[in-house]
Design a protein around this motif. Sequence first.
Motif, PDB file in Angstrom:
ATOM      1  N   LYS A 244       4.385  -2.982  -6.210  1.00  0.00           N
ATOM      2  CA  LYS A 244       3.033  -3.410  -5.837  1.00  0.00           C
ATOM      3  C   LYS A 244       2.374  -4.220  -6.946  1.00  0.00           C
ATOM      4  CE  LYS A 244       1.982   0.656  -2.989  1.00  0.00           C
ATOM      5  NZ  LYS A 244       1.118   1.866  -2.930  1.00  0.00           N
ATOM      6  N   ILE A 245       2.626  -3.823  -8.195  1.00  0.00           N
ATOM      7  CA  ILE A 245       1.955  -4.464  -9.331  1.00  0.00           C
ATOM      8  C   ILE A 245       2.597  -5.798  -9.684  1.00  0.00           C
ATOM      9  CG2 ILE A 245       1.286  -4.200 -11.745  1.00  0.00           C
ATOM     10  CD1 ILE A 245       1.599  -1.147 -11.326  1.00  0.00           C
ATOM     11  N   PHE A 246       3.920  -5.795  -9.821  1.00  0.00           N
ATOM     12  CA  PHE A 246       4.598  -6.959 -10.400  1.00  0.00           C
ATOM     13  C   PHE A 246       5.374  -7.806  -9.387  1.00  0.00           C
ATOM     14  CE2 PHE A 246       4.666  -3.599 -13.752  1.00  0.00           C
ATOM     15  CZ  PHE A 246       3.697  -4.158 -14.571  1.00  0.00           C
ATOM     16  N   TYR A 247       5.753  -7.231  -8.269  1.00  0.00           N
ATOM     17  CA  TYR A 247       6.581  -7.963  -7.309  1.00  0.00           C
ATOM     18  C   TYR A 247       5.972  -7.856  -5.916  1.00  0.00           C
ATOM     19  CZ  TYR A 247       9.586  -6.850 -11.289  1.00  0.00           C
ATOM     20  OH  TYR A 247      10.081  -6.681 -12.565  1.00  0.00           O
ATOM     21  N   ALA A 248       4.710  -8.231  -5.810  1.00  0.00           N
ATOM     22  CA  ALA A 248       3.966  -8.068  -4.558  1.00  0.00           C
ATOM     23  C   ALA A 248       4.573  -8.853  -3.407  1.00  0.00           C
ATOM     24  CB  ALA A 248       2.504  -8.495  -4.765  1.00  0.00           C
ATOM     25  N   GLU A 249       5.310  -9.904  -3.727  1.00  0.00           N
ATOM     26  CA  GLU A 249       5.902 -10.732  -2.670  1.00  0.00           C
ATOM     27  C   GLU A 249       7.141 -10.079  -2.039  1.00  0.00           C
ATOM     28  OE1 GLU A 249       8.169 -11.573  -6.377  1.00  0.00           O
ATOM     29  OE2 GLU A 249       6.057 -11.292  -5.856  1.00  0.00           O
ATOM     30  N   LYS A 250       7.653  -9.018  -2.675  1.00  0.00           N
ATOM     31  CA  LYS A 250       8.859  -8.359  -2.171  1.00  0.00           C
ATOM     32  C   LYS A 250       8.489  -7.105  -1.363  1.00  0.00           C
ATOM     33  CE  LYS A 250      12.289  -7.877  -5.039  1.00  0.00           C
ATOM     34  NZ  LYS A 250      13.054  -7.522  -6.265  1.00  0.00           N
ATOM     35  N   ASN A 251       9.141  -6.935  -0.216  1.00  0.00           N
ATOM     36  CA  ASN A 251       8.907  -5.752   0.614  1.00  0.00           C
ATOM     37  C   ASN A 251       9.857  -4.609   0.277  1.00  0.00           C
ATOM     38  OD1 ASN A 251       6.776  -6.745   2.196  1.00  0.00           O
ATOM     39  ND2 ASN A 251       8.192  -7.873   3.491  1.00  0.00           N
ATOM     40  N   VAL A 252      10.915  -4.917  -0.451  1.00  0.00           N
ATOM     41  CA  VAL A 252      11.900  -3.897  -0.833  1.00  0.00           C
ATOM     42  C   VAL A 252      12.073  -3.912  -2.343  1.00  0.00           C
ATOM     43  CG1 VAL A 252      14.299  -3.138  -0.646  1.00  0.00           C
ATOM     44  CG2 VAL A 252      13.141  -4.061   1.361  1.00  0.00           C
ATOM     45  N   ASN A 253      11.951  -2.745  -2.964  1.00  0.00           N
ATOM     46  CA  ASN A 253      12.141  -2.631  -4.411  1.00  0.00           C
ATOM     47  C   ASN A 253      13.056  -1.453  -4.722  1.00  0.00           C
ATOM     48  OD1 ASN A 253       8.960  -3.707  -4.300  1.00  0.00           O
ATOM     49  ND2 ASN A 253      10.232  -4.683  -5.837  1.00  0.00           N
ATOM     50  N   ALA A 254      14.018  -1.716  -5.581  1.00  0.00           N
ATOM     51  CA  ALA A 254      14.963  -0.677  -5.999  1.00  0.00           C
ATOM     52  C   ALA A 254      14.695  -0.305  -7.447  1.00  0.00           C
ATOM     53  CB  ALA A 254      16.402  -1.173  -5.847  1.00  0.00           C
ATOM     54  N   TYR A 255      14.795   0.964  -7.757  1.00  0.00           N
ATOM     55  CA  TYR A 255      14.527   1.433  -9.115  1.00  0.00           C
ATOM     56  C   TYR A 255      15.447   0.767 -10.129  1.00  0.00           C
ATOM     57  CZ  TYR A 255      14.145   4.592 -13.116  1.00  0.00           C
ATOM     58  OH  TYR A 255      13.966   5.108 -14.385  1.00  0.00           O
ATOM     59  N   ASN A 256      16.707   0.547  -9.756  1.00  0.00           N
ATOM     60  CA  ASN A 256      17.665  -0.011 -10.716  1.00  0.00           C
ATOM     61  C   ASN A 256      17.595  -1.532 -10.826  1.00  0.00           C
ATOM     62  OD1 ASN A 256      18.724  -0.571  -8.228  1.00  0.00           O
ATOM     63  ND2 ASN A 256      20.664   0.495  -8.530  1.00  0.00           N
ATOM     64  N   THR A 257      16.584  -2.155 -10.193  1.00  0.00           N
ATOM     65  CA  THR A 257      16.420  -3.607 -10.339  1.00  0.00           C
ATOM     66  C   THR A 257      14.984  -3.977 -10.722  1.00  0.00           C
ATOM     67  OG1 THR A 257      15.929  -3.890  -7.971  1.00  0.00           O
ATOM     68  CG2 THR A 257      18.243  -4.078  -8.639  1.00  0.00           C
ATOM     69  N   LEU A 258      14.250  -3.045 -11.314  1.00  0.00           N
ATOM     70  CA  LEU A 258      12.849  -3.303 -11.646  1.00  0.00           C
ATOM     71  C   LEU A 258      12.679  -4.178 -12.881  1.00  0.00           C
ATOM     72  CD1 LEU A 258      11.217   0.193 -10.966  1.00  0.00           C
ATOM     73  CD2 LEU A 258      11.175  -1.837  -9.519  1.00  0.00           C
ATOM     74  N   GLY A 259      13.687  -4.203 -13.735  1.00  0.00           N
ATOM     75  CA  GLY A 259      13.638  -5.070 -14.904  1.00  0.00           C
ATOM     76  C   GLY A 259      12.490  -4.763 -15.847  1.00  0.00           C
ATOM     77  N   ILE A 260      11.849  -5.829 -16.339  1.00  0.00           N
ATOM     78  CA  ILE A 260      10.805  -5.676 -17.345  1.00  0.00           C
ATOM     79  C   ILE A 260       9.558  -4.996 -16.773  1.00  0.00           C
ATOM     80  CG2 ILE A 260       9.678  -7.910 -16.958  1.00  0.00           C
ATOM     81  CD1 ILE A 260       9.480  -8.160 -20.016  1.00  0.00           C
ATOM     82  N   GLY A 261       9.395  -5.057 -15.452  1.00  0.00           N
ATOM     83  CA  GLY A 261       8.256  -4.394 -14.819  1.00  0.00           C
ATOM     84  C   GLY A 261       8.236  -2.903 -15.093  1.00  0.00           C
ATOM     85  N   ARG A 262       9.419  -2.277 -15.130  1.00  0.00           N
ATOM     86  CA  ARG A 262       9.506  -0.847 -15.406  1.00  0.00           C
ATOM     87  C   ARG A 262       9.062  -0.543 -16.831  1.00  0.00           C
ATOM     88  NH1 ARG A 262      14.762   1.033 -13.511  1.00  0.00           N
ATOM     89  NH2 ARG A 262      15.596  -0.347 -15.097  1.00  0.00           N
ATOM     90  N   LEU A 263       9.406  -1.417 -17.770  1.00  0.00           N
ATOM     91  CA  LEU A 263       9.020  -1.206 -19.175  1.00  0.00           C
ATOM     92  C   LEU A 263       7.505  -1.293 -19.340  1.00  0.00           C
ATOM     93  CD1 LEU A 263      11.765  -3.309 -21.022  1.00  0.00           C
ATOM     94  CD2 LEU A 263      11.690  -0.833 -20.707  1.00  0.00           C
ATOM     95  N   ILE A 264       6.922  -2.321 -18.730  1.00  0.00           N
ATOM     96  CA  ILE A 264       5.472  -2.505 -18.850  1.00  0.00           C
ATOM     97  C   ILE A 264       4.738  -1.347 -18.184  1.00  0.00           C
ATOM     98  CG2 ILE A 264       3.528  -3.995 -18.190  1.00  0.00           C
ATOM     99  CD1 ILE A 264       5.475  -6.378 -18.407  1.00  0.00           C
ATOM    100  N   TYR A 265       5.241  -0.872 -17.060  1.00  0.00           N
ATOM    101  CA  TYR A 265       4.610   0.215 -16.301  1.00  0.00           C
ATOM    102  C   TYR A 265       4.485   1.479 -17.130  1.00  0.00           C
ATOM    103  CZ  TYR A 265       3.877   3.556 -12.469  1.00  0.00           C
ATOM    104  OH  TYR A 265       3.378   4.531 -11.645  1.00  0.00           O
ATOM    105  N   GLN A 266       5.387   1.644 -18.090  1.00  0.00           N
ATOM    106  CA  GLN A 266       5.405   2.864 -18.892  1.00  0.00           C
ATOM    107  C   GLN A 266       4.683   2.705 -20.231  1.00  0.00           C
ATOM    108  OE1 GLN A 266       9.334   5.256 -18.175  1.00  0.00           O
ATOM    109  NE2 GLN A 266       9.889   3.105 -17.965  1.00  0.00           N
ATOM    110  N   LEU A 267       4.054   1.544 -20.436  1.00  0.00           N
ATOM    111  CA  LEU A 267       3.322   1.329 -21.684  1.00  0.00           C
ATOM    112  C   LEU A 267       1.935   1.969 -21.614  1.00  0.00           C
ATOM    113  CD1 LEU A 267       4.055  -2.451 -22.432  1.00  0.00           C
ATOM    114  CD2 LEU A 267       4.986  -0.465 -23.648  1.00  0.00           C
TER     115      LEU A 267
END
Length: 363
Positions: A244-267
């Motif tokens: 929702k935050i970083f890839y709003a244009e995508k309807n499907v998101n996988a945990y193992n493909t979140l990339g840098i978005g996962r790092l920022i989310y945990q800051l």
Amino acid sequence: MISAQIIKQSISQLQAITRVDLTVMDLSGNIVASTKDNEEMDSSLIVSFANSPVDSQAIGNRHLLKIMDESEPAYILIASGNDEGVYTVGKICVCQLQDLIVAYKERFDRNNFFQNLMLDNLLLIDIYNRAKKLHIDAVRPRVVIIVETGKDNDNTVSELLGSIYTTQAGDYITAVDENSIILIKSVDNPDNYDEIAHVATTIVDMMNTEAMLNARVAYGTIVGELKDLSKSYKEAKMALEVGKIFYAEKNVNAYNTLGIGRLIYQLPVNLCHIFLEEIFGENDVLDQLDEETLSTIAKFFENNLNVSETSRQLFVHRNTLVYRIEKLERSTGLDIRKFDDALTFKIALMVSNYIKYLDANQY
């Protein structure tokens, strides 16, 4: 407890076959469902029969039978007619409804089990004991898929998912909040994430075409044991939020493909503010960018910083695009034609979106 609609459907089907009128009453003498429009019975007789030790009783041309739930009366069935087979039909109906009660209770227990499992409310020994009792394989590759439609849960989403993903195939559907449905998907190959991606895409398309709902779907990693499903659920939930935050244009998101978005989310949020101040100073530069500039930047990044290709896709002259980039450089101090500056700007934009998301949701 099973619904009146299900009971009505069940006795109507049996009445259509046997031509015997059937009525189901609660223990207080209120009609739950009936195949007769004018069924009347003294409620005191029903209460008296419900409290008696006998399982059946004949009153005129009516046969009263108890529908049991774990040795306790749950409903009273009235089978009406003068034929000798009326009592037999009544007994068949009682068996059918008692089996439905057992099935629905097991379904509820299973749903409750998975809800507590997702939320880490079960001890390890309880997980295996209850799984055995509910006939759920403890060791089997599974993945948690979260489906969010933007509306409060109703039966539509669950019914659509249940029509394809069934318990017979090892799949289970539950929910732990009002905003999403959880599909616990069984898989044959613990490394086949392409299959899970296909399932997620199918769900999005199905919700769109069948229910006219714009769904977002996220899934965690595949786990081999039941006890690890909560881990897959937490990953799927993070994937949904990060999407929702970083890839709003995508309807499907996988945990193992979140990339840098996962790092920022945990800051920590204070670290995010420090990072933006370090890049842009105290000026809120990113909030001052208009929609045209942001769409130009997005297309420029999409085309790997290629000015010619970006200008072609935006249908603007190359010099116009260069002017926009140089205007951005004057306001931000970053030339996104250079890889290092482009990377810094991309991360800063993601961090800014993360802060806005936190502020909007009051985290």
